[in-house]
Design an enzyme around this catalytic site. Sequence first.
Site, PDB file in Angstrom:
ATOM      1  N   GLY A  22       0.833  -1.190   0.000  1.00 46.60           N
ATOM      2  CA  GLY A  22       0.000   0.000   0.000  1.00 46.60           C
ATOM      3  C   GLY A  22       0.867   1.238   0.000  1.00 46.60           C
ATOM      4  N   GLY A  23       0.224   2.385   0.154  1.00 52.41           N
ATOM      5  CA  GLY A  23       0.944   3.650   0.074  1.00 52.41           C
ATOM      6  C   GLY A  23       1.984   3.822   1.164  1.00 52.41           C
ATOM      7  CB  VAL A  27       1.685  -7.039   4.560  1.00 50.00           C
ATOM      8  CG1 VAL A  27       1.512  -8.249   5.481  1.00 50.00           C
ATOM      9  CG2 VAL A  27       1.044  -5.811   5.190  1.00 50.00           C
ATOM     10  CE  LYS A  42       1.535  -1.277   7.825  1.00 49.58           C
ATOM     11  NZ  LYS A  42       0.282  -0.657   8.268  1.00 49.58           N
ATOM     12  CG  ASP A 140      -7.283   2.677   7.488  1.00 47.14           C
ATOM     13  OD1 ASP A 140      -8.275   3.184   6.929  1.00 47.14           O
ATOM     14  OD2 ASP A 140      -6.306   2.258   6.858  1.00 47.14           O
TER      15      ASP A 140
END
Length: 514
Positions: A22-23, A27, A42, A140
């Site tokens: 992701g940004g 992971v 992560k 989130d």
Amino acid sequence: MVSDSNRLVAKRYQLVRELGRGGMGVVWEGRDTLLNRQIAVKEVLLPEGMSRADQERLLMRTAREARMAARLSHPSVVAIYDVVEEDGRPWIIMELVRHPSVEEVVATSGALPVRQAADVGRQVLSALKAAHEVGILHRDVKPSNILLTDDGRAVLTDFGIAQSEGDASLTATGMVTGSPSFLAPERVRAAESGPASDLWSLGATLYATLVGRSPFERGDPMATLNALLSEEPDYRRIPPIMHPPLKGLLRKEAHERVDAEEADRLLAAVVAAKQPSNDRHEIEPRRRRRGSRGRTLVAAVAAVVVAVTGAGVAIFKFSDAAEGTPRITQQAATSPLPSVLPSAVSPSVTATPTPTVTRTRAAAVVRAWRSRDGWSIMRPVGWRGARKEAYTEWTRRDRAAHLGVEAVYAQIDPNQVARDSQESLRQNAPDLRVLRRKIVAHQGTKAVEQEFTYTAGAAGAAPWSTQGTRYREVQRVVAIGQTAYILSWTVTEARWRSDQRLMRQVISSFTVAT
């Protein structure tokens, strides 16, 4: 940034392969070489253009909150084992859960059954309550951060360390982070946020499990944020039973939102809602998705009526030659059957121990089917049927044709319903071509009818469809009272001409009791 596997982090955690990116993070599947167990790692990435001071604050906060989250012990929280620092940034060592996310399940299998969605909501809510009690906010909550295990366990990931994982996110001075579609309004306004902000995100997530997207998703981050601040959710495709919990969680003012206890009570009521008397037995359903339209197709079932209680799906199968069962047949040169079957008048039927069906293009066999929701239709005999909340469907045994009836709750414009349905289908069929769209008469009511062709793809395709096959579909949208109904008839291009008479008979027969 790490780009190769087999590297050791902190001289202990081996990176095996990348699982997702992701940004602000990657992971990895990993292995703890000391304890010889599989783990997830992560790798926290830093946004480009961030000042050195902001980078240091972000890294410190991430490490601190990860250590706080590591104190949580809850069945619906991915366990955090360790936090280490290498290359000037933290690495989070977590439990490896090998199961798809809610986002993946909805995208590939269709909307969750309402009671399953409510149960997932209760599990996630329990995890949030445990975290809020020790002062941890998630920030989130979204479908991609909830995993579903085979035994029904819902597991919330990225707890306390949410940093805009996945699609579009916000990063600005002050570090407002999270996916725009699921952010609470007070977080967008930079107002003080707390546990109520996570509850809002849970509400938007539950909405997405039933429709396929956030109620505020507009395709562009700024348009999404504007909708989030100024528009109300569209509940037309949400079954009414889920309206109370969603409306309670999605109130724009945090102090007006239901708290965790009330949200749990409302969701528990959905889970415990009494099922109809014929919804008793359990069978594993297979779901499909067409955009936001969740539909169910079930393999052959031995009994005439079989039901699903836990998933909220009722399955039914009708025999082609049930001994002694009346049949309604369309003759080659007769007028179509009446669309309404008055209770006091029986249609012309043939009832014999061994009924005979003439296999010609001029003869087609149908039978009246009445929904417990008050509508009826002449469905084709021998097609397998399934019912899922506000959607009912039948599929030809050779999967060359499909009939669906979807109820869209609310008094709405059938033109808009037709446009929304077309756009939902286009999401999984980019080559969709509209052949016609017009106003037609349906038993004294104006309806919108549209016809299009498309090629079935692999992702998001219906279980009954065949990848690469060209299909033609007719949809008729009929608005009656507070409900609009989408009648869809889909066949392969090869069967289009031969099935037109049957299609017209079936669609025209749709009736709603008043």
